[in-house]
Scaffold this active site. Sequence first.
Site, PDB file in Angstrom:
ATOM      1  N   ALA A  34      29.794 -45.188 -55.231  1.00  0.00           N
ATOM      2  CA  ALA A  34      29.273 -44.734 -56.501  1.00  0.00           C
ATOM      3  C   ALA A  34      30.074 -43.585 -57.037  1.00  0.00           C
ATOM      4  CB  ALA A  34      27.841 -44.330 -56.309  1.00  0.00           C
ATOM      5  N   CYS A  35      29.682 -43.119 -58.173  1.00  0.00           N
ATOM      6  CA  CYS A  35      30.331 -42.065 -58.946  1.00  0.00           C
ATOM      7  C   CYS A  35      31.095 -42.697 -60.108  1.00  0.00           C
ATOM      8  CB  CYS A  35      31.298 -41.197 -58.150  1.00  0.00           C
ATOM      9  SG  CYS A  35      30.594 -40.458 -56.680  1.00  0.00           S
ATOM     10  N   THR A  36      31.131 -41.965 -61.205  1.00  0.00           N
ATOM     11  CA  THR A  36      31.848 -42.405 -62.399  1.00  0.00           C
ATOM     12  C   THR A  36      32.547 -41.211 -63.026  1.00  0.00           C
ATOM     13  OG1 THR A  36      30.125 -44.071 -62.803  1.00  0.00           O
ATOM     14  CG2 THR A  36      31.619 -43.579 -64.619  1.00  0.00           C
TER      15      THR A  36
END
Length: 360
Positions: A34-36
Amino acid sequence: MDINKKGVAQKFVRNLLGGALVLTVGLSLGDASACTRIFYESGDGDYITGRSMDWNDTKAAMDFWLFPKGMERNGGVGEGSITWTSKYGSVVISIYEAATSDGLNEAGLVGNLLYLAEADYGNPKKRGKPTISVGAWLQYILDNYATVDEVVKAMEADPFTVVGANLPDGSPASAHIAISDPSGDSAIFEYINGKLQVHHGKQYKVMTNSPVYDQQLAINTYWSQIGGDNFLPGTISAADRFVRASFALKSSPKFKDRRDAIASVFSQVRAISVPLGMSSPGKPNIASTLWRSVIDQKKMRYYFDSVINPSVVWLDFSNLDFKSGAKVLSLKMDTPSDIGGEISSQLKPATPFKFLAPKS
């Protein structure tokens, strides 16, 4: 080294056998991480970098750190580690007090470390180069370089081997890095099958997690042809978040008003955040958003938005001392707090954390 060629995207998309399969790819490959990260241009031609940190351990230690220039550093993995003296001071956010996950240096260079399940740094013994902990990889960049172009040229020389290890929660420290500078330049660094892949150019404004970056671009090419006004993939997988973040960034006005510009980046990052409590066991990428950072690379302000605290806080670089010999400072950001606004006075002297290293 830029591998974003039209032929790559076209070949990948042709192999997807239509839109339904594209959706399936987006769903299945989401279990990488995850993470953006997004890279926004304001109406005045200035740049702001925003990112979310999604992780399956909601108790993971996350701290602000101020590191002055002139620090003697090493790669943190014992004999054979690369050594350097920091040329630039920086403010970073650590994870587990073991890795630099996010940061801004004095020159306005921003770095964001995101999870990538496919990361393969190569065999240190076979490569025969100095070594560096994956936890120190981003810090090395922030310590030594002022621009994206400088970093790309330095990394093309393949100066070291990144060494991975498991984080305290047992998750592998597999990662790739996005960097950006005040000129609007951007680059993505991934180690795939032991070789460094670099995507360098102002067009690389979004990064999430799996699949590898060239495949993310190909998937996004498909969805760009459909048009986000008609339909967008809606899961919390990395591939779907990449598509939605790209559409939102492209669609957002380029605000001239500073407050509006910062608000735009915050709203875009919040829009692709994952609600607290959502996760998938064994898949660090499908996890709750724990915090968001927004970095103004002209005003040199580092904003931090924790999901467990009611107020946004920030550090203004004009209030910080990065001179050689200045104190290392830190502030815990993973505990409930009602503070808001500029928090430079809250930083306290601290001993620098040790970079993540494999257990002997």
